[in-house]
Write an enzyme that holds these catalytic residues in place. Sequence first.
Site, PDB file in Angstrom:
ATOM      1  N   TYR A   1      46.210  28.108  37.804  1.00  0.00           N
ATOM      2  CA  TYR A   1      44.820  28.533  37.945  1.00  0.00           C
ATOM      3  C   TYR A   1      44.390  29.439  36.808  1.00  0.00           C
ATOM      4  CZ  TYR A   1      46.212  33.202  39.668  1.00  0.00           C
ATOM      5  OH  TYR A   1      46.721  34.468  39.773  1.00  0.00           O
TER       6      TYR A   1
ATOM      7  N   ARG B   1      45.315  29.412  27.544  1.00  0.00           N
ATOM      8  CA  ARG B   1      46.354  29.824  28.494  1.00  0.00           C
ATOM      9  C   ARG B   1      46.516  28.784  29.599  1.00  0.00           C
ATOM     10  NH1 ARG B   1      45.842  35.508  31.469  1.00  0.00           N
ATOM     11  NH2 ARG B   1      44.179  34.369  32.539  1.00  0.00           N
TER      12      ARG B   1
ATOM     13  N   ARG C   1      55.994  13.923  51.266  1.00  0.00           N
ATOM     14  CA  ARG C   1      56.419  15.235  50.800  1.00  0.00           C
ATOM     15  C   ARG C   1      57.828  15.163  50.210  1.00  0.00           C
ATOM     16  NH1 ARG C   1      59.497  19.478  52.093  1.00  0.00           N
ATOM     17  NH2 ARG C   1      58.731  21.553  51.537  1.00  0.00           N
TER      18      ARG C   1
ATOM     19  N   HIS D   1      60.198  17.069  46.803  1.00  0.00           N
ATOM     20  CA  HIS D   1      60.103  18.124  45.803  1.00  0.00           C
ATOM     21  C   HIS D   1      59.837  17.575  44.404  1.00  0.00           C
ATOM     22  CE1 HIS D   1      62.191  21.584  48.204  1.00  0.00           C
ATOM     23  NE2 HIS D   1      61.368  20.867  48.943  1.00  0.00           N
TER      24      HIS D   1
ATOM     25  N   LYS E   1      50.541  30.936  34.919  1.00  0.00           N
ATOM     26  CA  LYS E   1      49.575  31.408  35.932  1.00  0.00           C
ATOM     27  C   LYS E   1      49.609  30.394  37.081  1.00  0.00           C
ATOM     28  CE  LYS E   1      45.063  33.720  36.064  1.00  0.00           C
ATOM     29  NZ  LYS E   1      45.461  34.985  36.656  1.00  0.00           N
TER      30      LYS E   1
ATOM     31  N   GLU F   1      54.663  44.676  34.818  1.00  0.00           N
ATOM     32  CA  GLU F   1      53.192  44.612  34.888  1.00  0.00           C
ATOM     33  C   GLU F   1      52.783  44.973  36.312  1.00  0.00           C
ATOM     34  OE1 GLU F   1      51.637  40.611  34.390  1.00  0.00           O
ATOM     35  OE2 GLU F   1      53.323  39.744  35.465  1.00  0.00           O
TER      36      GLU F   1
ATOM     37  N   LEU G   1      52.529  37.994  32.842  1.00  0.00           N
ATOM     38  CA  LEU G   1      51.449  37.080  32.489  1.00  0.00           C
ATOM     39  C   LEU G   1      50.737  37.699  31.283  1.00  0.00           C
ATOM     40  CD1 LEU G   1      49.791  34.533  33.368  1.00  0.00           C
ATOM     41  CD2 LEU G   1      48.139  36.173  34.251  1.00  0.00           C
TER      42      LEU G   1
HETATM   43  N1  PLP Z   1      49.272  39.890  35.340  1.00  0.00           N
HETATM   44  C1  PLP Z   1      49.132  39.293  36.524  1.00  0.00           C
HETATM   45  C2  PLP Z   1      50.342  39.118  37.388  1.00  0.00           C
HETATM   46  C3  PLP Z   1      47.875  38.834  36.965  1.00  0.00           C
HETATM   47  O1  PLP Z   1      47.757  38.221  38.149  1.00  0.00           O
HETATM   48  C4  PLP Z   1      46.754  39.054  36.128  1.00  0.00           C
HETATM   49  C5  PLP Z   1      45.418  38.608  36.531  1.00  0.00           C
HETATM   50  O2  PLP Z   1      45.188  38.134  37.598  1.00  0.00           O
HETATM   51  C6  PLP Z   1      46.940  39.693  34.900  1.00  0.00           C
HETATM   52  C7  PLP Z   1      48.215  40.091  34.535  1.00  0.00           C
HETATM   53  C8  PLP Z   1      45.775  39.939  33.980  1.00  0.00           C
HETATM   54  O3  PLP Z   1      45.355  38.752  33.357  1.00  0.00           O
HETATM   55  P1  PLP Z   1      43.872  38.598  32.812  1.00  0.00           P
HETATM   56  O4  PLP Z   1      43.615  39.788  31.958  1.00  0.00           O
HETATM   57  O5  PLP Z   1      43.903  37.343  32.019  1.00  0.00           O
HETATM   58  O6  PLP Z   1      42.964  38.540  33.991  1.00  0.00           O
END
Ligand code: PLP
Length: 277
Positions: free
Chosen positions: A30, A49, A98, A100, A144, A176, A200
């Site tokens: 997403y 991304r 279903r 995997h 993501k 993070e 991320l």
């Molecule tokens: N890290 C994680 C785990 C996130 O879920 C998000 C955003 O949802 C971010 C970092 C920040 O990403 P962005 O600045 O692209 O929204």
Amino acid sequence: MVYLNGNFIAKNKASIPVMDRGFLFGDGVYEVIPVYQGKIFRLSAHLKRLQKSLDSVKIPNPHIENEWLAIFNQLLTYAETGNQSLYLQITRGVDICRKHSFDVLTPTVYIEANPLIPKTKQMLEQGFSAITQSDIRWSRCDIKATSLLANTLYAQTAKEHQVEEVILHRETIITEGATSNVFMLKNGTLHTHPTGVNILSGITRDLALESAQACDLTIEESSFNINALINADEVWISSSTREIMPITQINGQTVNDGKVGQYWACVYTHYQRLKND
Ligand code: PLP
């Protein structure tokens, strides 16, 4: 109105088959993209991304950039005026049974637009609280992915503790936030975890670094530990919907005596300028 597989329909009329692998396995990716004054913010960076996430999980990208743009713009014509946030989800698609493993399927594409109301400067200047927790997520946090079970648990923990964010650590290293990137400022140097599989790579992270550079901060994309976080001069978190947010309390202990720092004020101003470019 929402977008589902080529159609713009009312949200309560939108449905997917139970054999959709997004439903069965969280098998999808997403994006969340802000829209300011009708202009999609950093579209190319978000689509880049998205492509990286899709490639990582071997889902073909159903659209080229111009097609995505046309769909977003059409959807935005149905949205209320004011800033919006686009939520775009692509799952691997609907399988026959279903299992995997997967074959090449037609991806399911779902998009919705929601009002985006970033916190005012006055609200941000109050500062926000966070707690730290062990990072229990998998080793591909750079994707993501829609499989967000760990993140939902963190969000619930944040709600129960009445804090803005849960800041994660592997061993003692801060990675993070559960839904954000984390920055720690000490003696004029801004530290944030390097990109790689454990975080991320936030679009706002890049913009925060750009803003920090404009504010004459030295930048070190290097890891730091919980102790350094708690003893920082300033701590910020960043995400597309939160923008750059100051954290003034961690695990009940104040950062910078609980005051929002001067560098945050500078990056905030710069970031607002980037939004209006
Ligand atoms: N890290 C994680 C785990 C996130 O879920 C998000 C955003 O949802 C971010 C970092 C920040 O990403 P962005 O600045 O692209 O929204």
